[in-house]
Design a protein around this motif. Structure first.
Motif, PDB file in Angstrom:
ATOM      1  N   CYS A 124       0.835  -1.196   0.000  1.00 48.35           N
ATOM      2  CA  CYS A 124       0.000   0.000   0.000  1.00 48.35           C
ATOM      3  C   CYS A 124       0.872   1.248   0.000  1.00 48.35           C
ATOM      4  O   CYS A 124       1.893   1.314   0.693  1.00 48.35           O
ATOM      5  CB  CYS A 124      -0.903  -0.016   1.224  1.00 48.35           C
ATOM      6  SG  CYS A 124      -1.812   1.520   1.489  1.00 48.35           S
ATOM      7  N   GLY A 125       0.465   2.245  -0.763  1.00 49.72           N
ATOM      8  CA  GLY A 125       1.247   3.468  -0.891  1.00 49.72           C
ATOM      9  C   GLY A 125       1.382   4.267   0.376  1.00 49.72           C
ATOM     10  O   GLY A 125       2.197   5.194   0.443  1.00 49.72           O
ATOM     11  N   LYS A 130       8.656   1.149   0.856  1.00 49.03           N
ATOM     12  CA  LYS A 130       8.358   0.758  -0.518  1.00 49.03           C
ATOM     13  C   LYS A 130       9.642   0.703  -1.350  1.00 49.03           C
ATOM     14  O   LYS A 130      10.519   1.548  -1.240  1.00 49.03           O
ATOM     15  CB  LYS A 130       7.377   1.752  -1.142  1.00 49.03           C
ATOM     16  CG  LYS A 130       6.003   1.722  -0.503  1.00 49.03           C
ATOM     17  CD  LYS A 130       5.097   2.819  -1.055  1.00 49.03           C
ATOM     18  CE  LYS A 130       5.523   4.182  -0.553  1.00 49.03           C
ATOM     19  NZ  LYS A 130       4.592   5.250  -0.994  1.00 49.03           N
ATOM     20  N   GLU A 131       9.748  -0.312  -2.211  1.00 46.29           N
ATOM     21  CA  GLU A 131      10.865  -0.460  -3.126  1.00 46.29           C
ATOM     22  C   GLU A 131      10.383  -0.191  -4.545  1.00 46.29           C
ATOM     23  O   GLU A 131       9.276  -0.583  -4.917  1.00 46.29           O
ATOM     24  CB  GLU A 131      11.456  -1.856  -3.033  1.00 46.29           C
ATOM     25  CG  GLU A 131      12.038  -2.196  -1.667  1.00 46.29           C
ATOM     26  CD  GLU A 131      12.596  -3.601  -1.636  1.00 46.29           C
ATOM     27  OE1 GLU A 131      13.556  -3.878  -2.387  1.00 46.29           O
ATOM     28  OE2 GLU A 131      12.050  -4.426  -0.874  1.00 46.29           O
ATOM     29  N   LEU A 132      11.240   0.444  -5.343  1.00 46.06           N
ATOM     30  CA  LEU A 132      10.855   0.882  -6.677  1.00 46.06           C
ATOM     31  C   LEU A 132      11.675   0.206  -7.766  1.00 46.06           C
ATOM     32  O   LEU A 132      12.825  -0.177  -7.542  1.00 46.06           O
ATOM     33  CB  LEU A 132      11.027   2.397  -6.801  1.00 46.06           C
ATOM     34  CG  LEU A 132      10.387   3.279  -5.735  1.00 46.06           C
ATOM     35  CD1 LEU A 132      10.739   4.728  -6.004  1.00 46.06           C
ATOM     36  CD2 LEU A 132       8.888   3.075  -5.691  1.00 46.06           C
ATOM     37  N   VAL A 133      11.066   0.101  -8.948  1.00 39.66           N
ATOM     38  CA  VAL A 133      11.830  -0.231 -10.146  1.00 39.66           C
ATOM     39  C   VAL A 133      12.462   1.056 -10.668  1.00 39.66           C
ATOM     40  O   VAL A 133      12.128   2.162 -10.216  1.00 39.66           O
ATOM     41  CB  VAL A 133      10.927  -0.862 -11.220  1.00 39.66           C
ATOM     42  CG1 VAL A 133      10.333  -2.166 -10.712  1.00 39.66           C
ATOM     43  CG2 VAL A 133       9.815   0.100 -11.652  1.00 39.66           C
ATOM     44  N   THR A 162       3.322   7.096  -9.277  1.00 38.98           N
ATOM     45  CA  THR A 162       4.658   6.895  -8.734  1.00 38.98           C
ATOM     46  C   THR A 162       4.639   6.952  -7.216  1.00 38.98           C
ATOM     47  O   THR A 162       3.950   7.788  -6.621  1.00 38.98           O
ATOM     48  CB  THR A 162       5.675   7.914  -9.279  1.00 38.98           C
ATOM     49  OG1 THR A 162       6.970   7.611  -8.732  1.00 38.98           O
ATOM     50  CG2 THR A 162       5.311   9.346  -8.904  1.00 38.98           C
ATOM     51  N   ASP A 163       5.417   6.042  -6.612  1.00 37.53           N
ATOM     52  CA  ASP A 163       5.624   6.015  -5.170  1.00 37.53           C
ATOM     53  C   ASP A 163       7.024   6.502  -4.810  1.00 37.53           C
ATOM     54  O   ASP A 163       7.523   6.239  -3.718  1.00 37.53           O
ATOM     55  CB  ASP A 163       5.408   4.597  -4.646  1.00 37.53           C
ATOM     56  CG  ASP A 163       3.951   4.168  -4.692  1.00 37.53           C
ATOM     57  OD1 ASP A 163       3.286   4.190  -3.648  1.00 37.53           O
ATOM     58  OD2 ASP A 163       3.464   3.815  -5.777  1.00 37.53           O
ATOM     59  N   SER A 167      11.128   7.807  -1.080  1.00 37.58           N
ATOM     60  CA  SER A 167      12.541   7.449  -1.023  1.00 37.58           C
ATOM     61  C   SER A 167      13.440   8.276  -1.935  1.00 37.58           C
ATOM     62  O   SER A 167      14.633   8.447  -1.642  1.00 37.58           O
ATOM     63  CB  SER A 167      12.720   5.968  -1.372  1.00 37.58           C
ATOM     64  OG  SER A 167      12.212   5.697  -2.671  1.00 37.58           O
ATOM     65  N   LEU A 168      12.897   8.800  -3.018  1.00 35.13           N
ATOM     66  CA  LEU A 168      13.734   9.504  -3.993  1.00 35.13           C
ATOM     67  C   LEU A 168      13.480  11.002  -4.056  1.00 35.13           C
ATOM     68  O   LEU A 168      14.247  11.726  -4.692  1.00 35.13           O
ATOM     69  CB  LEU A 168      13.531   8.891  -5.394  1.00 35.13           C
ATOM     70  CG  LEU A 168      13.870   7.403  -5.524  1.00 35.13           C
ATOM     71  CD1 LEU A 168      13.600   6.923  -6.941  1.00 35.13           C
ATOM     72  CD2 LEU A 168      15.311   7.127  -5.121  1.00 35.13           C
TER      73      LEU A 168
END
Length: 306
Positions: A124-125, A130-133, A162-163, A167-168
């Motif tokens: 869940c957002g 959360k890990e991203l591609v 986008t999540d 993190s970014l």
């Protein structure tokens, strides 16, 4: 084709400069029927609610494409004139699978779906960690969905989510959304915003691509009302856990009553009738329409009443 009508209607809503689409989150046929009965002109099928209702599991990427597409299609089929926007998680695989996912949603009559940039074991957002591609992988997902849309001759609306904000950071998140729009996404969905300033800024930075707002009770994003969302420039606002929360709280109350007292008392409406009784629920779900249809085509199944 029937499966493109609701998508076309949603596009017309998005093109209306004075219109904002407000969707309650529904997760099954009953919650969808309630929302339709109240008069909403669009619905949102929640992935979290689908996981909870169909699997009894948290939103941790446990649902399959068939769990999601079949549930979305059932909801969309209740009233083809009301667009359904549906969660499609990560697209459930690489580009080939994302294209297959898009095809399934199109055939189910869904008006729009969103695809995100998390890894397959998503969450869940509004959870942490959360890990991203990477951006090229995310863009390939959007491009695959757009290609499937073209091949199917569909008007379905593709929403890029986008999540990356968590993190970014904001700039990278917006860069991903812009890349997704160039690849064929129709709307931008920045998940997990923590301030009203971010909510304001992303609409400006993504223009002319319309933006999608997620209002989660107990989540990380500040809650605003429809008037405020319209003033900020959002075109779609979802309240995804509306149905799930209502069912949870209502069922918890009734179970506690039954466990504690050995019975469940009838609830009475203002007119003295039983509120939420069996027949009322059946009528909400189309009892009279079913009886009338049977009669019109020459059936006699309900000639003695129902």
């Amino acid at each position: 084709m029937a499966q493109t009508k609701s998508a076309t209607k949603l596009r017309q809503m998005l093109a209306d400069p004075d219109k904002i689409v407000v969707c309650p989150g529904v997760h099954d046929g009953l919650t969808a029927r309630v929302a339709l009965n109240v008069g909403f002109d669009a619905l949102y099928m929640t992935g979290a609610g689908t996981a909870a209702s169909r699997l009894g599991q948290p939103d941790l990427g446990l649902t399959t494409v068939d769990d999601m597409a079949n549930n979305a299609g059932m909801i969309a089929g209740l009233d083809r004139s009301v667009p359904v926007i549906a969660d499609a998680d990560t697209g459930f695989g690489g580009p080939l699978m994302v294209a297959r996912t898009a095809e399934k949603y199109i055939l189910q009559g869904v008006a729009a779906f969103h695809i995100e940039d998390q890894v397959m074991t998503k969450r869940c957002g509004h959870l942490m960690g959360k890990e991203l591609v990477d951006t090229p992988t995310f863009v390939a997902r959007i491009r695959a969905a757009a290609d499937a849309r073209t091949r199917m001759g569909s008007d379905i609306v593709i929403i890029a989510r986008t999540d990356a904000l968590q993190s970014l950071g904001y700039e990278e998140a917006v860069a991903r959304l812009k890349a997704a729009a160039e690849a064929g996404a129709d709307m931008a969905f920045l998940e997990g915003m923590r301030t009203k300033e971010q909510m304001t800024q992303v609409v400006q930075d993504m223009a002319p691509t319309p933006c999608f707002l997620n209002m989660v009770g107990g989540g990380v994003t500040p809650l605003i009302n429809t008037r405020e969302a319209r003033a900020l420039g959002y075109k779609v606002v979802i309240w995804p856990i509306a149905g799930m929360t209502a069912v949870y709280l209502g069922m918890r109350e009734l179970c506690r009553e039954l466990k504690g007292t050995g019975e469940i008392q009838d609830r009475r409406a203002e007119d003295g009738k039983i509120d939420g009784g069996l027949r009322e629920v059946f009528e909400l779900c189309g009892l009279e329409a079913c009886v009338q249809f049977d009669k019109e085509v020459g059936g006699a199944s309900f000639s003695n009443g129902a």
